[in-house]
Enzyme design. Structure first.
Site, PDB file in Angstrom:
ATOM      1  N   GLU A   1      34.783  72.310  16.791  1.00  0.00           N
ATOM      2  CA  GLU A   1      35.441  73.479  16.205  1.00  0.00           C
ATOM      3  C   GLU A   1      36.135  74.292  17.299  1.00  0.00           C
ATOM      4  OE1 GLU A   1      36.056  77.611  14.831  1.00  0.00           O
ATOM      5  OE2 GLU A   1      34.810  76.959  16.493  1.00  0.00           O
ATOM      6  N   GLU A   2      35.461  74.398  18.453  1.00  0.00           N
ATOM      7  CA  GLU A   2      35.923  75.351  19.469  1.00  0.00           C
ATOM      8  C   GLU A   2      37.264  74.992  20.095  1.00  0.00           C
ATOM      9  OE1 GLU A   2      34.872  78.121  19.668  1.00  0.00           O
ATOM     10  OE2 GLU A   2      32.735  78.218  19.261  1.00  0.00           O
TER      11      GLU A   2
ATOM     12  N   ASP B   1      30.023  80.567  10.223  1.00  0.00           N
ATOM     13  CA  ASP B   1      30.376  80.524  11.645  1.00  0.00           C
ATOM     14  C   ASP B   1      30.719  81.933  12.112  1.00  0.00           C
ATOM     15  OD1 ASP B   1      31.118  79.736  14.167  1.00  0.00           O
ATOM     16  OD2 ASP B   1      33.075  78.949  13.575  1.00  0.00           O
TER      17      ASP B   1
ATOM     18  N   HIS C   1      29.255  74.461  12.807  1.00  0.00           N
ATOM     19  CA  HIS C   1      29.683  73.494  13.828  1.00  0.00           C
ATOM     20  C   HIS C   1      28.666  73.259  14.933  1.00  0.00           C
ATOM     21  CE1 HIS C   1      31.214  76.363  16.938  1.00  0.00           C
ATOM     22  NE2 HIS C   1      31.583  77.100  15.928  1.00  0.00           N
TER      23      HIS C   1
ATOM     24  N   ASP D   1      27.099  81.105  18.000  1.00  0.00           N
ATOM     25  CA  ASP D   1      28.354  80.367  17.750  1.00  0.00           C
ATOM     26  C   ASP D   1      28.184  78.929  18.213  1.00  0.00           C
ATOM     27  OD1 ASP D   1      30.958  79.694  17.198  1.00  0.00           O
ATOM     28  OD2 ASP D   1      31.823  80.804  18.875  1.00  0.00           O
TER      29      ASP D   1
ATOM     30  N   HIS E   1      31.324  83.508  22.817  1.00  0.00           N
ATOM     31  CA  HIS E   1      32.036  82.790  23.900  1.00  0.00           C
ATOM     32  C   HIS E   1      31.629  83.245  25.307  1.00  0.00           C
ATOM     33  CE1 HIS E   1      35.640  81.417  21.167  1.00  0.00           C
ATOM     34  NE2 HIS E   1      34.468  81.161  20.624  1.00  0.00           N
TER      35      HIS E   1
END
Lengths: 458, 458
Positions: B331-332, B357, B285, B297, B428
């Protein structure tokens, strides 16, 4: 011994020596037993950790001049008093530097955020910041070579900490080597017309974690703002420059220097029974940086020193010499507490100055300014440290910052050496918080300080 | 085989089987050789890392709806085109949530700072914040028991990640268990009248590091602000409450939800020579969270997928089936890219959906929805993965988020499994930056994706 002495005289001499030897042995044994008792006492409770908890969790960050620093003076004084220990405060005038906004972005790269922190003592940028190109240098030599090419620019000192040295547990050496641009980098860059100076954070770990610390201005140069980027951001800027990109940064740092504040050292002691005028000093510092809560730097030191006095008091033991705890103010950005203490007490007889300001990991031993026979005598007297795995004494020219004035005046110095592997992961960062300290290891450190202080005081 | 067949027929049958077997062996061998050639190619350069560098260093964070996300769509499309690979974009409408100020302090404890971050999708507090008491719960059951006692309060879900599971490399399981309060915690607390909800950051490391992530509101409940405290701050609040202190917090979170933005998935492919209508999908992504630069990520996934197509193109090899790279958007915080792709392409024949991912540490193998013989066939076909230490296939019900719509429709799923030990240290957080990725390991991951995709496409 004279040649013409007869046998009986010799015998008496031998007997005298034996008696003296036995007395010494007995005194040493007794002192060792008492030291051992203090070690057991320190290991049997978590009071040092409770003290540290109050300083960090209930009071919080304690930067010089802050209300929290005053709270720490007040609370520690009250604690000593509650424990029945003689305590007083002594005035220390301290700077009052207050962090403001701090953020930066690369206007050349989609306003990408740069995480950084102001160095303690830095002047401010205008509220909207400075926008300028970034120039990287790896040394003062390189800066000199660039000369006025840095005019109007932000100078970035990229000097990584040697992590191999850290892994080999020479963390403090690695720190000393890496930190040189923090103190004077801004003024050196200002000399050539730079508008701001940034360093790469001096630390051994980062999760985008800024490491602050003190800087000072050369009065002959213009004062320019100074900050520390996180390792990640420092490496980003390095990569972009290495790729040939022009790197242009908007830098906002708005700290303030407020008028000096009247603060204090806290001094508590248990008077010696035989030589009260001879002082064994144990010290740590009450102030901390503002980003974290100063758990490892140096709430732990304060807790060890306070707990040492408490367990001695509780034990009912009375040392022959005075054991004096000094909780210094303003170690981080001025050393005014150490200086004030020296000015007031330099004429007293200090037998030793034991400082603990290197974290709270498991103790390994002490640095000391002693060498040769004097050092061997200490090693012999402190066998109880073996129990703690803390019986390594190593020579060092410096054993502490607050006590450096005493050491320079010839007082034997000692510095507790907890395992230094992770110290610079947290030092001067927001992550210097209580959870980094293990209650058991802190108790071991306390035991080591208590054992050494007691052994010397006897 | 029929009972009355004569010998010659049987012989011919045997011969046919032999011929077919040899042909299959030969085809398999050839496919294996080609897959191996792709592995060698992936390992021989650092192009995946260069792609990742551009995405992270030059573009930066790529949250859905941002200008940087649009830059990423544009740049990746241009890259595929420059490599001579067929590429197109397909419209995806995405949310545009914009982080604002985020800070908090304990008004009950000398205004001690609490480091936190808003959860993605959170509504804002008033500009001056909410000031309320903090109530800790460890589960939804406990929340229910408290019921309206949480009215007017900030509910704090204290649910630590199981670090033993992480050490055992079951990081994703540890994450799944810990993350449950992030998504729905705010609405569940709002049901009982809470004014805000905070979680303990879901992560396996912290240097006062906030971990963000998506949350969603139950339309039946009032929307209250939601954030994640760092582990240090979460533990501080826990300790203070455990000590019996009243903990009162001023919480400021000022994110905004702007109108939806038209964004895109990027779809590039190398058409199959024999069965172009059969598709082997490989996906990662493009969007990232805003705190870091989305290196692990999922810039890494994007880089692997792009590089896979580039090396196939460069090799001159032509797969029998189509290998299609999909760079998903959003995606997130929404999965709108995955959903849009499925809506547009569900009628095409997807032979497999390979998603990457899960970071860029050294590859260990793949999760897959296949079992039994189908799985064994894949294992046999992908021996070249042995070279990479990436030949472990494990059954999993879910192998990726963006491809979950395909998987639910019956497409065999695969998810690359890089070593997960440190993934949730950075995931994150602001620390998800390029320096966390090793160019060599990223090349190995790329090689693994390329080998699997090729093997299936043949």
């Amino acid at each position: 011994m004279a040649k013409h002495e007869g046998r009986s005289t010799k015998d008496r001499g031998w007997l005298r020596q034996l008696t003296f030897g036995l007395a010494l042995l007995s005194a040493t044994t007794l002192a060792a037993q008492d030291a051992d008792r203090l070690v057991t006492s320190a290991l049997s409770n978590t009071r040092a950790y409770e003290t540290l908890s109050y300083l960090t969790d209930e009071i919080g960050p304690r930067p010089s001049g802050s209300a929290n620093a005053a709270r720490a003076v007040h609370w520690t004084t009250a604690q000593f008093r509650a424990w029945g220990i003689d305590v007083r405060t002594e005035k220390v005038t301290v700077p009052h530097w207050l962090r403001g906004d701090e953020h930066a972005r690369l206007v050349s790269h989609n306003d990408q955020k740069i995480v950084l922190t102001a160095l303690g003592g830095s002047v401010a940028t205008p509220p909207a910041g400075i926008t300028a190109d970034v120039v990287e240098v790896n040394s003062f030599d390189e800066l000199k070579q660039l000369g006025t090419k840095v005019k109007g620019k932000i100078v970035y000192y990229n000097n990584p900490m040697d992590l191999e040295l850290v892994k080999a547990r020479h963390s403090f050496e690695a720190y000393s080597r890496a930190v040189i641009y923090r103190g004077t980098g801004a003024s050196r860059a200002a000399e050539y017309g730079a508008v701001a100076a940034l360093i790469r954070s001096v630390g051994s770990a980062s999760l985008r974690t800024p490491h602050t610390g003190a800087m000072r201005y050369d009065p002959k140069q213009p004062k320019i703002p100074a900050g520390a980027m996180t390792i990640e951001d420092a490496e980003l800027v390095h990569r972009l420059l290495a790729r040939g990109d022009r790197v242009r940064m908007n830098l906002v740092l708005t700290p303030k220097t407020l008028p000096d504040v009247e603060s204090a050292n806290v001094i508590a002691e248990i008077r010696g029974s035989e030589h009260p005028e001879e002082i064994v000093l144990i010290g740590g510092h009450l102030d901390s940086w503002d980003l974290g809560t100063g758990a490892i730097d140096d709430g732990s030191g304060v807790a060890m020193v306070m707990e040492t006095l408490r367990i001695i008091k509780e034990s009912g033991l009375r040392p022959k010499r005075t054991i004096r705890a000094v909780l210094f103010m303003n170690e981080e950005n001025g050393l005014n507490g150490g200086r004030a203490y020296f000015a007031a007490h330099k004429n007293e007889k200090h037998v030793a100055a034991i400082e603990t300001d290197a974290g709270a990991a498991a103790p390994t031993g002490f640095n000391t300014t002693l060498k040769g026979e004097a050092l061997e005598a200490i090693v012999t007297k402190t066998k109880t440290l073996d129990r703690l795995g803390a019986h390594r004494f190593e020579y060092a020219a410096e054993t502490g910052a607050d006590t450096s004035f005493l050491i320079d005046a010839g007082v034997p110095g000692f510095g507790l050496v907890p395992d230094p592997l992770h110290y610079f992961d947290y030092h001067h960062t927001p992550a210097d918080t209580l959870d980094k300290v293990d209650a058991k290891e802190l108790a071991q450190d306390t035991a080591a300080v208590a054992a050494l202080a007691w052994s010397i005081a006897e």
